[in-house]
Design a protein around this motif. Structure first.
Motif, PDB file in Angstrom:
ATOM      1  N   THR A   1       0.655  -0.996  -0.080  1.00 44.80           N
ATOM      2  CA  THR A   1      -0.106  -0.315  -0.176  1.00 44.80           C
ATOM      3  C   THR A   1       0.549   1.610  -0.546  1.00 44.80           C
ATOM      4  O   THR A   1       2.064   1.082   0.736  1.00 44.80           O
ATOM      5  CB  THR A   1      -1.169  -0.232   1.460  1.00 44.80           C
ATOM      6  N   VAL A   2       0.396   2.773  -0.480  1.00 43.14           N
ATOM      7  CA  VAL A   2       1.069   3.825  -1.054  1.00 43.14           C
ATOM      8  C   VAL A   2      -0.217   4.430  -0.307  1.00 43.14           C
ATOM      9  O   VAL A   2      -0.999   4.714  -1.233  1.00 43.14           O
ATOM     10  CB  VAL A   2       1.477   3.561  -2.619  1.00 43.14           C
ATOM     11  N   LEU A   3       0.262   5.324   0.554  1.00 39.81           N
ATOM     12  CA  LEU A   3      -0.465   6.557   0.954  1.00 39.81           C
ATOM     13  C   LEU A   3       0.349   7.733   0.129  1.00 39.81           C
ATOM     14  O   LEU A   3       1.839   8.042   0.179  1.00 39.81           O
ATOM     15  CB  LEU A   3      -0.323   6.800   2.661  1.00 39.81           C
ATOM     16  N   VAL A   4      -0.343   8.131  -0.353  1.00 35.86           N
ATOM     17  CA  VAL A   4      -0.138   9.661  -1.337  1.00 35.86           C
ATOM     18  C   VAL A   4      -0.756  11.140  -0.295  1.00 35.86           C
ATOM     19  O   VAL A   4      -1.956  10.734  -0.496  1.00 35.86           O
ATOM     20  CB  VAL A   4      -1.019   9.630  -2.455  1.00 35.86           C
ATOM     21  N   LYS A   5       0.344  12.104   0.161  1.00 37.96           N
ATOM     22  CA  LYS A   5      -0.538  13.099   0.416  1.00 37.96           C
ATOM     23  C   LYS A   5      -0.220  13.995  -0.092  1.00 37.96           C
ATOM     24  O   LYS A   5       1.020  14.314  -1.252  1.00 37.96           O
ATOM     25  CB  LYS A   5      -0.049  13.314   1.743  1.00 37.96           C
ATOM     26  N   TRP A   6      -0.585  14.897   0.095  1.00 34.91           N
ATOM     27  CA  TRP A   6      -0.908  16.597  -0.946  1.00 34.91           C
ATOM     28  C   TRP A   6      -1.722  17.861  -0.031  1.00 34.91           C
ATOM     29  O   TRP A   6      -2.312  17.324   0.571  1.00 34.91           O
ATOM     30  CB  TRP A   6      -0.899  16.717  -2.355  1.00 34.91           C
TER      31      TRP A   6
ATOM     32  N   ALA B   1     -12.017  27.752  -0.495  1.00 35.94           N
ATOM     33  CA  ALA B   1     -10.828  28.315  -1.866  1.00 35.94           C
ATOM     34  C   ALA B   1     -10.110  28.916  -1.389  1.00 35.94           C
ATOM     35  O   ALA B   1      -8.441  28.569  -1.900  1.00 35.94           O
ATOM     36  CB  ALA B   1     -11.384  28.620  -2.657  1.00 35.94           C
ATOM     37  N   PHE B   2      -9.755  29.530  -0.591  1.00 34.38           N
ATOM     38  CA  PHE B   2      -8.699  30.777  -0.028  1.00 34.38           C
ATOM     39  C   PHE B   2      -7.821  30.179   1.010  1.00 34.38           C
ATOM     40  O   PHE B   2      -6.649  30.651   1.062  1.00 34.38           O
ATOM     41  CB  PHE B   2      -9.498  31.942   0.569  1.00 34.38           C
ATOM     42  N   THR B   3      -8.355  29.244   1.830  1.00 37.76           N
ATOM     43  CA  THR B   3      -6.882  28.970   2.792  1.00 37.76           C
ATOM     44  C   THR B   3      -6.771  27.351   2.284  1.00 37.76           C
ATOM     45  O   THR B   3      -5.334  27.025   2.804  1.00 37.76           O
ATOM     46  CB  THR B   3      -8.274  28.393   3.656  1.00 37.76           C
ATOM     47  N   GLY B   4      -6.938  26.592   0.983  1.00 39.66           N
ATOM     48  CA  GLY B   4      -6.200  25.644   0.821  1.00 39.66           C
ATOM     49  C   GLY B   4      -6.912  24.399   1.337  1.00 39.66           C
ATOM     50  O   GLY B   4      -7.761  24.349   2.734  1.00 39.66           O
ATOM     51  N   GLY B   5      -6.150  23.538   1.369  1.00 34.32           N
ATOM     52  CA  GLY B   5      -6.621  22.030   1.859  1.00 34.32           C
ATOM     53  C   GLY B   5      -5.551  21.330   2.146  1.00 34.32           C
ATOM     54  O   GLY B   5      -4.722  20.687   1.171  1.00 34.32           O
ATOM     55  N   THR B   6      -6.170  19.646   2.939  1.00 36.99           N
ATOM     56  CA  THR B   6      -4.691  19.002   2.919  1.00 36.99           C
ATOM     57  C   THR B   6      -5.426  17.553   2.590  1.00 36.99           C
ATOM     58  O   THR B   6      -6.628  17.188   3.468  1.00 36.99           O
ATOM     59  CB  THR B   6      -4.486  18.807   4.440  1.00 36.99           C
ATOM     60  N   TYR B   7      -4.670  16.699   1.807  1.00 40.93           N
ATOM     61  CA  TYR B   7      -5.791  15.762   1.197  1.00 40.93           C
ATOM     62  C   TYR B   7      -4.420  14.334   1.297  1.00 40.93           C
ATOM     63  O   TYR B   7      -3.380  14.631   1.780  1.00 40.93           O
ATOM     64  CB  TYR B   7      -5.915  15.675  -0.307  1.00 40.93           C
ATOM     65  N   GLN B   8      -5.751  13.201   1.481  1.00 40.97           N
ATOM     66  CA  GLN B   8      -4.673  11.740   1.126  1.00 40.97           C
ATOM     67  C   GLN B   8      -5.677  10.599   0.226  1.00 40.97           C
ATOM     68  O   GLN B   8      -6.822  10.949   0.829  1.00 40.97           O
ATOM     69  CB  GLN B   8      -4.104  11.396   2.569  1.00 40.97           C
ATOM     70  N   TYR B   9      -4.387   9.944  -0.364  1.00 41.78           N
ATOM     71  CA  TYR B   9      -5.327   8.477  -0.666  1.00 41.78           C
ATOM     72  C   TYR B   9      -4.453   7.693  -0.830  1.00 41.78           C
ATOM     73  O   TYR B   9      -3.545   7.885  -0.969  1.00 41.78           O
ATOM     74  CB  TYR B   9      -4.952   8.573  -2.472  1.00 41.78           C
ATOM     75  N   LYS B  10      -4.786   6.556  -0.176  1.00 43.08           N
ATOM     76  CA  LYS B  10      -4.944   5.372   0.294  1.00 43.08           C
ATOM     77  C   LYS B  10      -4.674   4.631  -1.345  1.00 43.08           C
ATOM     78  O   LYS B  10      -5.933   3.925  -1.759  1.00 43.08           O
ATOM     79  CB  LYS B  10      -5.338   4.339   1.037  1.00 43.08           C
TER      80      LYS B  10
END
Length: 418
Positions: free
Chosen positions: A32-37, A74-83
């Motif tokens: 498994t790879v956890l992709v974060k951005w 939309a002004f603050t952005g966000g944190t994401y991840q996908y397994k």
């Protein structure tokens, strides 16, 4: 004892097998790879796709079935991840991030190289735990053991009774060693019984067609196979240490027989580097002779009960044995072979002298001092008889008349000076 050893081995190997199976599973399992951005702002952004390839130049395929929606602010952005699951461990993958705008435009970021490891530190710990647990539990279940010198041989005693082992260890203290590879492994199992007392009779000794020595009596059953280097003793008596001692004496006799030698009721005394053997039954003066000699310089007592004689290129060597009782001198020089210079049959007398005897009488004197000779199988007795004849010739045996002082050594020295 056998059940104890089987249980110990089973637990240990089950633990090792469990570790092997876990390791194999961890090795071949899907990775498994956890992709974060992260994003700073998301103006005019509706979401993201993740693409993957095994080649840095593509082609890239989307691994997300649907669009990953952008954050509401939309002004603050966000944190994401996908397994990303179901990958091949040990492989290398390249990932790209596709950002989709409200107008349908796609902006790509990457590629990012990811090496998928087969194992990590936690995996290693997980795989080794069953084996470690099995070894620890196996050590707890394993029968206590000690290595004991029997003549020149090391015998490993595996005993399921720790109290009995402690008693034997204290009794054979000088001959117990932690070093060396054992020549014979002896398994001793003890049972509680009130059926037999000391003196109820010594065991019968026999030899099976396959060469296994068998000892049997009401209180215990024992056997040893010197070709396979294994022995076993099953105890069911009140004096178990006594029975173990008797069994080890017969085992020592068997070891001497196997190596071309003899076990003899005698005192072995080393003087100026040479061994002298003084034969005789109980009461003939072996212990007296040993005690008188022990007070002299350059003298060491090997044993005043049983010694082992083995042939070598220069003649015969004498080895001590661990057997003794409280009326005797503690044996010494375990495992050390000393050159035999002369043998004497002790005779207590008022006049100190050495008496020459015929070869026939010499053979009879030696034979009478071989333990359990009359109860041994005929084929073993015939072999021992030939060795006794050789011993009676070289170095020979004489009768030593002595009184309770060390003056007999002067007579011995005078004899050799002639």
């Amino acid at each position: 004892m056998k059940k104890s050893i089987i249980g110990w081995a089973a637990v240990t190997w089950i633990g090792i097998a469990g570790s092997v199976l876990i390791f194999i599973w961890l090795w071949i399992r899907p990775a498994t790879v956890l992709v974060k951005w992260e994003t700073a702002t998301e103006l005019d952004m509706i979401g993201f796709y993740i693409t993957r390839s095994e080649n840095p130049d593509g082609p890239f395929e989307r691994v997300t079935d649907t669009l990953i929606p952008a954050q509401t602010d939309a002004f603050t952005g966000g944190t994401y991840q996908y397994k990303d699951t179901g990958l091949k461990a040990g492989s290398t993958y390249y990932y790209q991030l596709e950002a989709v705008s409200t107008q349908g435009d796609v902006e790509r970021f990457g590629p990012l190289k990811v090496q998928v490891n087969r194992l990590n530190a936690w995996d290693g710990l997980l795989s080794v735990l069953p084996a470690l647990s099995g070894v620890i539990i196996g050590l707890i279940l394993a029968p206590p053991s000690k290595k004991l010198w029997l003549g020149p041989n090391l015998v490993l005693l595996q005993i399921d009774n720790s109290r009995l082992l402690k008693t034997l260890t204290n009794h054979y203290q000088e001959f117990v060693t932690p070093r060396g590879k054992p020549d014979v492994i002896t398994e001793i199992t003890s049972h509680h019984s009130k059926e037999r007392n000391i003196g109820d009779g010594e065991p019968n000794v026999s030899l099976s067609p396959s060469g296994v020595w068998l000892l049997q009596t009401k209180g215990f059953q024992g056997q040893f196979d010197l070709q396979k280097r294994k022995a076993s003793l099953d105890l069911a008596s009140m004096q178990q240490a006594f029975d173990v001692d008797f069994f080890l004496r017969i085992l020592t006799l068997g070891l001497a027989y196997q190596q071309g030698g003899l076990l003899i009721h005698a005192a072995g005394i080393v003087r100026d580097g040479d061994a002298y053997v003084f034969l005789g039954h109980s009461g003939t003066g072996k212990t007296t002779c040993a005690r008188l000699s022990a007070e002299l310089p350059n003298v060491q007592v090997m044993n005043d009960d049983l010694v082992m004689l083995l042939p070598d290129a220069s003649g015969w060597k004498v080895f001590s044995t661990p057997f003794w009782n409280l009326t005797q001198i503690k044996p010494g020089l375990p495992g050390q072979g000393m050159r035999l210079r002369k043998m004497y049959r002790l005779v207590q007398d008022e006049i100190v002298q050495i008496e020459t005897i015929s070869q026939a009488v010499a053979i009879a004197e030696i034979t009478a001092c071989v333990p359990a000779f009359g109860r041994l199988p005929e084929d073993i007795r015939s072999v021992l008889w030939k060795r006794i004849q050789m011993l009676a010739q070289t170095p020979g045996i004489e009768r030593l008349h002595f009184r309770k002082d060390a003056s007999f050594w002067n007579v011995i020295d005078e004899r050799f000076s002639l």
